[in-house]
Design an enzyme around this catalytic site. Structure first.
Site, mmCIF file in Angstrom:
data_model
loop_
_atom_site.group_PDB
_atom_site.id
_atom_site.type_symbol
_atom_site.label_atom_id
_atom_site.label_comp_id
_atom_site.label_asym_id
_atom_site.label_seq_id
_atom_site.Cartn_x
_atom_site.Cartn_y
_atom_site.Cartn_z
ATOM 1 N N GLY A 1 6.085 1.897 8.757
ATOM 2 C CA GLY A 1 6.302 1.601 7.321
ATOM 3 C C GLY A 1 7.351 2.540 6.673
ATOM 4 O O GLY A 1 8.111 1.799 5.898
ATOM 5 N N GLY B 1 1.812 3.146 9.224
ATOM 6 C CA GLY B 1 2.447 3.191 7.847
ATOM 7 C C GLY B 1 3.258 4.415 8.052
ATOM 8 O O GLY B 1 4.491 4.157 7.365
ATOM 9 N N LYS C 1 4.759 -5.738 7.336
ATOM 10 C CA LYS C 1 4.009 -4.732 8.018
ATOM 11 C C LYS C 1 2.481 -4.621 7.400
ATOM 12 O O LYS C 1 2.227 -4.165 6.307
ATOM 13 C CB LYS C 1 4.558 -3.109 8.044
ATOM 14 C CG LYS C 1 3.867 -2.075 8.831
ATOM 15 C CD LYS C 1 3.465 -0.828 8.451
ATOM 16 C CE LYS C 1 2.353 -0.622 7.851
ATOM 17 N NZ LYS C 1 1.010 -1.019 8.330
ATOM 18 N N CYS D 1 -8.656 -3.594 -5.965
ATOM 19 C CA CYS D 1 -7.769 -2.598 -6.920
ATOM 20 C C CYS D 1 -8.382 -3.077 -8.365
ATOM 21 O O CYS D 1 -8.149 -2.136 -9.026
ATOM 22 C CB CYS D 1 -6.439 -2.802 -6.683
ATOM 23 S SG CYS D 1 -5.781 -4.444 -6.208
ATOM 24 N N GLY E 1 2.141 -1.791 12.910
ATOM 25 C CA GLY E 1 2.593 -0.359 13.343
ATOM 26 C C GLY E 1 2.004 0.665 12.234
ATOM 27 O O GLY E 1 1.535 0.306 10.973
ATOM 28 N N GLU F 1 1.875 -2.054 -6.002
ATOM 29 C CA GLU F 1 0.614 -2.534 -6.762
ATOM 30 C C GLU F 1 -0.486 -1.369 -6.348
ATOM 31 O O GLU F 1 -0.704 -1.493 -5.107
ATOM 32 C CB GLU F 1 0.139 -3.911 -6.019
ATOM 33 C CG GLU F 1 1.190 -5.090 -6.663
ATOM 34 C CD GLU F 1 0.939 -5.367 -8.209
ATOM 35 O OE1 GLU F 1 -0.183 -4.936 -8.853
ATOM 36 O OE2 GLU F 1 1.773 -6.361 -8.695
ATOM 37 N N GLU G 1 -10.537 6.350 -8.434
ATOM 38 C CA GLU G 1 -11.007 5.261 -7.721
ATOM 39 C C GLU G 1 -11.880 5.408 -6.714
ATOM 40 O O GLU G 1 -11.533 6.230 -5.809
ATOM 41 C CB GLU G 1 -9.467 4.424 -7.237
ATOM 42 C CG GLU G 1 -9.831 3.037 -6.720
ATOM 43 C CD GLU G 1 -8.567 2.439 -6.378
ATOM 44 O OE1 GLU G 1 -7.776 2.944 -5.558
ATOM 45 O OE2 GLU G 1 -8.406 1.145 -6.525
HETATM 46 P P1 NAP Z 1 -2.623 3.328 2.105
HETATM 47 O O1 NAP Z 1 -2.720 4.570 2.886
HETATM 48 O O2 NAP Z 1 -1.992 3.188 0.892
HETATM 49 O O3 NAP Z 1 -1.922 2.124 2.795
HETATM 50 C C1 NAP Z 1 -1.544 0.762 2.442
HETATM 51 C C2 NAP Z 1 -0.492 0.449 3.483
HETATM 52 O O4 NAP Z 1 0.610 1.209 3.699
HETATM 53 C C3 NAP Z 1 -0.986 0.211 5.028
HETATM 54 O O5 NAP Z 1 -0.149 -0.553 5.547
HETATM 55 C C4 NAP Z 1 -0.474 1.647 5.580
HETATM 56 O O6 NAP Z 1 -0.302 1.770 6.909
HETATM 57 C C5 NAP Z 1 0.859 1.820 4.655
HETATM 58 N N1 NAP Z 1 1.433 3.250 4.634
HETATM 59 C C6 NAP Z 1 0.497 4.412 4.749
HETATM 60 N N2 NAP Z 1 1.534 5.517 4.714
HETATM 61 C C7 NAP Z 1 2.891 4.840 4.499
HETATM 62 C C8 NAP Z 1 3.874 5.525 4.461
HETATM 63 N N3 NAP Z 1 4.014 6.962 4.177
HETATM 64 N N4 NAP Z 1 5.067 4.811 4.084
HETATM 65 C C9 NAP Z 1 4.937 3.383 4.221
HETATM 66 N N5 NAP Z 1 3.740 2.772 4.469
HETATM 67 C C10 NAP Z 1 2.864 3.588 4.596
HETATM 68 O O7 NAP Z 1 -4.065 2.474 1.526
HETATM 69 P P2 NAP Z 1 -5.391 2.568 2.420
HETATM 70 O O8 NAP Z 1 -5.569 3.703 3.353
HETATM 71 O O9 NAP Z 1 -5.348 1.303 3.275
HETATM 72 O O10 NAP Z 1 -6.496 2.863 1.504
HETATM 73 C C11 NAP Z 1 -6.627 4.050 0.736
HETATM 74 C C12 NAP Z 1 -6.825 4.069 -0.573
HETATM 75 O O11 NAP Z 1 -5.962 2.974 -1.461
HETATM 76 C C13 NAP Z 1 -8.296 3.395 -1.021
HETATM 77 O O12 NAP Z 1 -9.410 4.108 -0.988
HETATM 78 C C14 NAP Z 1 -7.930 2.662 -2.256
HETATM 79 O O13 NAP Z 1 -8.155 3.602 -3.255
HETATM 80 C C15 NAP Z 1 -6.402 2.455 -2.394
HETATM 81 N N6 NAP Z 1 -6.192 0.868 -2.023
HETATM 82 C C16 NAP Z 1 -5.796 0.139 -2.934
HETATM 83 C C17 NAP Z 1 -5.568 -1.217 -2.744
HETATM 84 C C18 NAP Z 1 -5.106 -2.105 -3.796
HETATM 85 O O14 NAP Z 1 -5.160 -2.989 -3.678
HETATM 86 N N7 NAP Z 1 -4.397 -1.345 -4.894
HETATM 87 C C19 NAP Z 1 -5.895 -1.719 -1.617
HETATM 88 C C20 NAP Z 1 -6.460 -0.756 -0.676
HETATM 89 C C21 NAP Z 1 -6.311 0.593 -0.890
HETATM 90 P P3 NAP Z 1 -1.515 1.994 7.926
HETATM 91 O O15 NAP Z 1 -1.889 0.698 8.617
HETATM 92 O O16 NAP Z 1 -1.128 2.921 8.706
HETATM 93 O O17 NAP Z 1 -2.779 2.494 7.229
#
Ligand code: NAP
Ligand code: MG
Length: 475
Positions: free
Chosen positions: A209, A205, A172, A284, A203, A247, A382
């Site tokens: 997800g 998250g 996903k 990250c 789809g 991660e 972050e």
């Molecule tokens: P995120 O909300 O954690 O999303 C990452 C992935 O998880 C996306 O595919 C997301 O789907 C999915 N997801 C969201 N909620 C979920 C749930 N309840 N159950 C299962 N899957 C779920 O991160 P983001 O919105 O992309 O970014 C927000 C923050 O995350 C950034 O500001 C940064 O601090 C951090 N980040 C960290 C990394 C890293 O490499 N460690 C990378 C990106 C972001 P959707 O398609 O719906 O979003």
């Protein structure tokens, strides 16, 4: 004019099938135009994908290592042939400037694939301890949930080692950047990997997800993204006691030791700024805290301002991924809210420093704050944007203390003339990666976090081991 990539179908069980979850528009964050339209999976599509991955698992797990390696090498060849297409797709959906798109977003994943194949060919799937044979066997179905910041890399670091290990995958991808994942599915199809070993279900998250995380047919979750979502996933996965690899975020420190001379300080600051601003600050591993001896802070400020000014928004510096993400980053740009000592060296809320922002796109000015309080929000959270904080340390021990004053522990750097002393400091940092004096990224070395930066390790041999169960057979 903007070409729109229209994807008609999901990739499940080796076939392209219509999705039951509606469609999603993908924005180009540099132009704010729609650059793609993709189908989304319904919960039923996810069930079909998990069943396809389960059905493919026994055959794939039993496929000899040489054959799995040969198929992955063929896939690597297809991706390499299509490198321009992959780079352009990342450029359009994630906003990275073309050169960055090619080097960071395509060449690095190719190196990661090479390292995984190399590790596979040497991996000890069988060993002996006394009267026991130790077998390391693939876990089954791995659900990969990936973020938008590195649309190919974050997928490759999960999918390739899992396939190498003999596990099967349901992916996903992030809703903000699904287009690259479709290109990967096409490459997997062209390389003729067996049906069902890889399945693509875009789809939301929260819906799709979460359904994967709770699915009884999924054996392991491999997630990259934010720490709050990682925490939710760990809780949800606990119901079925799934294995979870996480991660998460980081607030990594680049530590300049007291013995650094002017040349090393200059190199440290330049590389730290470049690392912090890489991918618009959206990595990250970003070295977002630069810790320097208090006596050198003025030099560090001058050097950081010079280095940062070269990151011209719209040229070397790409946009943030979305309007929402820009708003989030902007909450960090007013140092007045962040303690009386903090100084704006470049950028900040006013965007000072000569950086004219492009009219379209989710850009912010490259920003450097200095004399930041180690306990402030700026030093603790972050940012995920091009925002560097400089902190002063009274001694090398104090620098280590400041570096470890974090809930995170993903990456780090140490700079010192005495290389052995610098390596000894690296050993004291509570973090999964440390680069000493500019040591290069190693696509074969384990990657992952201490503390709230995650659980488990990815990439190369460790990435394969991450999706293996261990069995002891006594004779
Ligand atoms: P995120 O909300 O954690 O999303 C990452 C992935 O998880 C996306 O595919 C997301 O789907 C999915 N997801 C969201 N909620 C979920 C749930 N309840 N159950 C299962 N899957 C779920 O991160 P983001 O919105 O992309 O970014 C927000 C923050 O995350 C950034 O500001 C940064 O601090 C951090 N980040 C960290 C990394 C890293 O490499 N460690 C990378 C990106 C972001 P959707 O398609 O719906 O979003
Ligand atoms: Mg999100």
């Amino acid at each position: 004019m903007n070409d729109i990539q229209r994807e008609p179908a999901l990739y499940i069980g080796g076939r392209w099938v219509p999705g039951g979850g509606g469609v999603l528009e993908v924005e180009n964050p540099a132009t704010e135009e729609v650059t793609g339209v993709v189908p989304q999976a319904s919960a039923v599509d996810v069930d079909t994908a998990v069943a396809a991955a389960q059905a493919a698992f026994p055959g794939w797990a039993a496929t000899p290592v040489v054959e799995r390696a040969a198929l992955l090498r063929r896939l690597r060849g297809v991706i390499a042939e299509r490198a321009d297409l992959f780079a352009d797709t990342v450029h359009r959906e994630q906003g990275s400037p073309p050169r960055v798109a090619r080097m960071l977003h395509v060449d690095t994943p190719l190196a990661v694939i090479d390292a995984a194949i190399h590790a596979l060919e040497r991996f000890a799937f069988r060993s002996e301890i006394g009267n026991s044979v130790i077998l390391r066997q693939p876990v089954g179905v791995v659900a990969a949930i990936t973020p938008w910041n590195l649309p190919l890399h974050q997928v490759v670091v999960k999918v390739i080692p899992a396939l190498a290990a003999g596990a099967t995958v349901v992916l996903k991808p992030a809703g903000l950047t699904p287009l690259t994942a479709f290109e990967l599915a096409r490459a997997i199809d062209a390389a003729e990997l067996p049906a069902g070993v890889f399945n693509l279900v875009p789809g939301s998250g929260r819906v799709i997800g979460d359904h994967l995380v709770r699915h009884p047919g999924v054996d392991q979750i491999s997630f990259t993204g934010s720490t709050p979502v990682g925490r939710q996933i760990a809780v949800a996965a606990a119901e079925t006691l799934k294995r979870v690899t996480l991660e998460l975020g980081g607030k990594s420190a680049s530590v300049v030791l007291h013995d650094a001379d002017d040349a090393l300080l200059a190199k440290a600051v330049k590389i730290t700024v470049g690392n912090c601003y890489l991918n618009g600050g959206q990595t990250c591993t970003a070295l977002s805290r630069l810790i320097v001896p208090a006596a050198r802070i003025e030099d560090a400020e001058r050097l950081a301002a010079e280095a940062a000014a070269k990151y011209v928004p719209g040229a070397r510096l790409g946009p943030l991924i979305s309007a929402e993400q820009r708003k989030e980053v902007e909450t960090f740009l007013d140092p007045a809210t962040d303690g009386p000592s903090t100084r704006t060296i470049l950028g900040g809320a006013a965007g000072v420093g000569g950086s004219r922002l492009p009219e379209r796109g989710h850009y912010i000015a490259p920003t450097v704050f200095s004399r930041v309080d180690p306990d402030s929000r700026l030093a603790q959270e972050e940012v995920f944007g091009p925002v560097l904080s400089i902190l002063a340390a009274e001694s090398d021990d104090d620098a280590v203390k400041i570096a470890n004053n974090s809930a995170y522990g993903l990456s780090g750097a140490v700079w010192g003339i005495d290389q052995d002393a610098a390596v000894a400091v690296a050993a004291r940092l509570q973090t999964g990666q440390v680069d000493v004096n500019g040591g290069a990224f190693n696509p074969a070395a384990p990657f992952g976090g201490y503390k709230q930066s995650g659980i488990g390790r990815e990439i190369g041999e460790y990435g394969i081991a991450d999706v293996l169960e261990v069995k002891s057979v006594q004779r």
